[in-house]
Motif scaffolding. Structure first.
Motif, PDB file in Angstrom:
ATOM      1  N   UNK A 284       0.944  -1.243   0.103  1.00 26.84           N
ATOM      2  CA  UNK A 284       0.079  -0.131  -0.188  1.00 26.84           C
ATOM      3  C   UNK A 284       0.847   1.147  -0.218  1.00 26.84           C
ATOM      4  N   UNK A 285       1.895   1.165   0.677  1.00 27.13           N
ATOM      5  CA  UNK A 285       2.968   2.316   0.745  1.00 27.13           C
ATOM      6  C   UNK A 285       3.497   2.751  -0.591  1.00 27.13           C
ATOM      7  N   UNK A 286       3.764   1.600  -1.398  1.00 26.19           N
ATOM      8  CA  UNK A 286       4.490   1.589  -2.643  1.00 26.19           C
ATOM      9  C   UNK A 286       3.387   2.109  -3.729  1.00 26.19           C
ATOM     10  N   UNK A 287       2.046   1.980  -3.284  1.00 27.38           N
ATOM     11  CA  UNK A 287       1.089   2.695  -4.387  1.00 27.38           C
ATOM     12  C   UNK A 287       0.730   3.923  -4.001  1.00 27.38           C
ATOM     13  N   UNK A 288       1.164   4.683  -2.863  1.00 24.67           N
ATOM     14  CA  UNK A 288       0.969   6.115  -2.616  1.00 24.67           C
ATOM     15  C   UNK A 288       1.353   6.796  -3.766  1.00 24.67           C
ATOM     16  N   UNK A 289       2.679   6.715  -4.208  1.00 24.22           N
ATOM     17  CA  UNK A 289       3.319   7.810  -5.067  1.00 24.22           C
ATOM     18  C   UNK A 289       2.445   7.742  -6.381  1.00 24.22           C
ATOM     19  N   UNK A 290       2.122   6.317  -7.178  1.00 22.80           N
ATOM     20  CA  UNK A 290       1.597   6.370  -8.467  1.00 22.80           C
ATOM     21  C   UNK A 290      -0.017   6.835  -8.258  1.00 22.80           C
ATOM     22  N   UNK A 291      -0.508   6.569  -7.154  1.00 24.82           N
ATOM     23  CA  UNK A 291      -1.848   7.313  -6.991  1.00 24.82           C
ATOM     24  C   UNK A 291      -1.892   8.802  -7.078  1.00 24.82           C
ATOM     25  N   UNK A 292      -0.839   9.222  -6.255  1.00 21.82           N
ATOM     26  CA  UNK A 292      -0.853  10.626  -6.065  1.00 21.82           C
ATOM     27  C   UNK A 292      -0.552  11.306  -7.580  1.00 21.82           C
ATOM     28  N   UNK A 293       0.329  10.550  -8.429  1.00 21.48           N
ATOM     29  CA  UNK A 293       0.650  11.022  -9.669  1.00 21.48           C
ATOM     30  C   UNK A 293      -0.407  10.947 -10.452  1.00 21.48           C
ATOM     31  N   UNK A 294      -1.304  10.053 -10.579  1.00 15.13           N
ATOM     32  CA  UNK A 294      -2.390   9.821 -11.445  1.00 15.13           C
ATOM     33  C   UNK A 294      -3.346  11.298 -10.963  1.00 15.13           C
ATOM     34  N   UNK A 295      -3.702  11.714  -9.894  1.00 12.70           N
ATOM     35  CA  UNK A 295      -4.462  13.043  -9.516  1.00 12.70           C
ATOM     36  C   UNK A 295      -3.435  14.035 -10.071  1.00 12.70           C
ATOM     37  N   UNK A 296      -2.216  14.220 -10.017  1.00 16.55           N
ATOM     38  CA  UNK A 296      -1.693  15.489 -10.185  1.00 16.55           C
ATOM     39  C   UNK A 296      -1.524  15.489 -11.834  1.00 16.55           C
ATOM     40  N   UNK A 297      -1.051  14.414 -12.409  1.00 17.29           N
ATOM     41  CA  UNK A 297      -1.191  14.556 -14.001  1.00 17.29           C
ATOM     42  C   UNK A 297      -2.623  14.771 -14.495  1.00 17.29           C
ATOM     43  N   UNK A 298      -3.608  14.235 -13.946  1.00 19.77           N
ATOM     44  CA  UNK A 298      -4.996  14.719 -14.316  1.00 19.77           C
ATOM     45  C   UNK A 298      -5.209  16.199 -14.217  1.00 19.77           C
ATOM     46  N   UNK A 299      -4.731  16.687 -13.122  1.00 21.72           N
ATOM     47  CA  UNK A 299      -4.772  18.194 -13.197  1.00 21.72           C
ATOM     48  C   UNK A 299      -3.924  18.886 -14.149  1.00 21.72           C
ATOM     49  N   UNK A 300      -2.897  18.281 -14.696  1.00 20.68           N
ATOM     50  CA  UNK A 300      -2.304  19.126 -15.677  1.00 20.68           C
ATOM     51  C   UNK A 300      -2.946  18.725 -17.000  1.00 20.68           C
ATOM     52  N   UNK A 301      -3.552  17.737 -17.299  1.00 22.00           N
ATOM     53  CA  UNK A 301      -4.483  17.521 -18.552  1.00 22.00           C
ATOM     54  C   UNK A 301      -5.692  18.721 -18.494  1.00 22.00           C
ATOM     55  N   UNK A 302      -6.217  19.074 -17.592  1.00 22.10           N
ATOM     56  CA  UNK A 302      -7.133  19.966 -17.456  1.00 22.10           C
ATOM     57  C   UNK A 302      -6.458  21.443 -17.471  1.00 22.10           C
ATOM     58  N   UNK A 303      -5.619  21.827 -16.938  1.00 25.04           N
ATOM     59  CA  UNK A 303      -4.806  22.991 -16.909  1.00 25.04           C
ATOM     60  C   UNK A 303      -3.442  22.924 -17.185  1.00 25.04           C
ATOM     61  N   UNK A 304      -3.100  22.901 -18.391  1.00 26.92           N
ATOM     62  CA  UNK A 304      -1.531  22.625 -18.697  1.00 26.92           C
ATOM     63  C   UNK A 304      -0.811  23.808 -18.771  1.00 26.92           C
ATOM     64  N   UNK A 305      -0.635  24.320 -17.447  1.00 26.46           N
ATOM     65  CA  UNK A 305       0.046  25.329 -17.337  1.00 26.46           C
ATOM     66  C   UNK A 305       1.666  25.183 -16.487  1.00 26.46           C
TER      67      UNK A 305
END
Length: 442
Positions: A284-305
């Motif tokens: 579960x600890x090793x899944x924290x980083x990729x899960x957080x990156x999915x959220x952050x990368x999704x933010x970039x797709x919505x606002x590519x700044x």
């Protein structure tokens, strides 16, 4: 001050100062390199060169330790780093030139060895210390390294209005020279406790990750994670280069970024990492980083700044340097002690670098296609790379979710359990946070 306090304080100070030197020098390096699009176009070649140089540099350093001993080799590599930076800094100029490119590659490559060497010294000092006590000391030392990184960012920001970026590299070298004197003091105060192995000891091969499912899964996690990190790193630098902030603006921007990155990592290291592993376990600890990156990368797709890409980079760097790194190191504990070093080298030293080289080749070909008459359009549209990043992170997450760990019973045969069911102590011979700071260029 008593011996036990010095045993924690001195390596924390040495690693903290080295991290400060790394951040100061890297701020100056980045500010020079990313003035205009020329540096951005060379960035994939830099990734390839760093990846290709990592393994032979490590092997040469290991050979030096065998010939002269670990402690003389450590002092030698510190002096080499300081000498090269002091000699090159006065002649550095922004733009497309060979010397700046060489220094841009040299700084992360050499500091990777410095961090590894200083953590080896720390492990030497705690070789005979009780495991739980050593783990607490290593947690404090890890926090000290991140505090040093934040201090380095503050120093760079304070000096930015008054110095050209190249002098930050020079200042970083002066800090490294101070670390040399501190390391010599540590060597004298704490004689080595490591006893060399007999010639007949078992030697592990580099292909061990291909011999069992668990090691192979670790290899794939490392490769997908390294590729995702490279893609995020490039997008961040592309946004910085597109901003055309000039020398002073670049210096201030990168200084602010490294302050925020190390501050976030420090908070996570102190308050989040133990709680995360207690609640969700290793897998579960090793899944924290990729899960957080999915959220952050999704933010970039919505606002590519530039801001969204900075958020993505801070999320990746902050979590990787704290939560992910300390838990990732524990994933190697279930391996047989005679195989662990070889698996570690093959997974983090070879597999991850191969993935980064492959990703850099793809980025280089994409940049050539994007360039019109040899000139990149600015701002550079990296929207397709965001989707590539999301796909890579999703694959990373799926592979991590399938991780199963082999645990030896106290009596009897081994059994296979899911990672959250396993209680693993944080061993003091594992290298937390700063292992990651020295890798790559981000």
């Amino acid at each position: 001050m008593n011996q036990k306090r010095l045993q924690t304080l001195l390596p924390a100070l040495a690693l903290g100062l080295t991290t400060a030197a790394f951040i100061v020098a890297k701020t100056g390096r980045d500010a020079l390199f990313f003035q205009g699009s020329g540096g951005l176009f060379q960035l994939p070649l830099v990734y390839i060169n760093i990846g290709a140089a990592s393994l032979p540099l490590a092997l040469i350093f290991v050979k030096a330790m065998k010939v002269w001993g670990a402690r003389p080799a450590r002092v030698g590599i510190l002096l080499l780093a300081a000498t090269v930076m002091v000699g090159a800094a006065p002649f550095l100029e922004p733009g497309d030139n060979t010397l700046l490119l060489a220094v841009f590659i040299f700084i992360p490559a050499i500091f990777g060895l410095l961090f590894a060497s200083l953590w080896l010294l720390t492990a030497d000092m705690f070789e005979k210390t009780e495991k739980r006590e050593a783990a607490r000391a290593f947690s404090r030392i890890g926090a000290g390294t991140l505090a040093g990184g934040m201090t380095g960012g503050l120093i760079a920001k304070g000096l930015a209005p008054y110095l050209d970026p190249k002098w930050l590299i020079f200042f970083g070298a002066i800090i490294v020279l101070g670390v040399v004197s501190l390391v010599l003091h540590i060597h004298n105060r704490f004689p080595t406790k490591i006893v060399g192995k007999k010639d007949g000891d078992k030697k592990a091969g580099f292909l061990i990750p291909l011999t069992n499912k668990y090691s192979l899964t670790l290899l794939f996690i490392a490769m997908t994670g390294a590729l995702a990190g490279l893609l995020i790193d490039f997008q961040f630098y592309a946004a910085a280069a597109s901003a055309n902030m000039g020398s002073k603006g670049n210096t201030s921007f990168f200084a602010n970024f490294y302050i925020l990155l190390n501050f976030m990592s420090l908070l996570l290291q102190l308050f989040a990492t133990p709680k995360i592993q207690d609640k969700v376990g290793l897998r579960g600890g090793l899944m924290v980083l990729p899960l957080a990156l999915i959220g952050a990368a999704s933010f970039v797709t919505a606002a590519a700044t530039a801001l969204s890409r900075s958020v993505l980079r801070v999320t990746e760097g902050g979590l990787r340097s704290s939560v992910h790194r300390s838990i990732w190191e524990q994933a190697f504990i279930p391996l047989d002690s005679t195989d662990r070093s070889a698996v570690k080298l093959a997974v983090d030293g070879i597999g991850a670098r191969i993935a980064e080289i492959a990703g850099a080749v793809v980025i280089f070909l994409w940049l050539k296609q994007a360039a019109s008459k040899g000139v990149l359009p600015m701002p550079l549209d990296t929207s397709c790379m965001v989707w590539f990043t999301l796909t890579t992170v999703a694959i990373w997450l799926v592979i991590t979710q399938k991780l199963r760990i082999k645990v030896k019973k106290e009596r009897g045969a081994a059994k296979v359990l899911s990672v959250p069911d396993v209680e693993c102590e944080r061993f003091p011979d594992q290298c937390p946070c700063t292992t990651e700071l020295g890798k790559g260029i981000g």
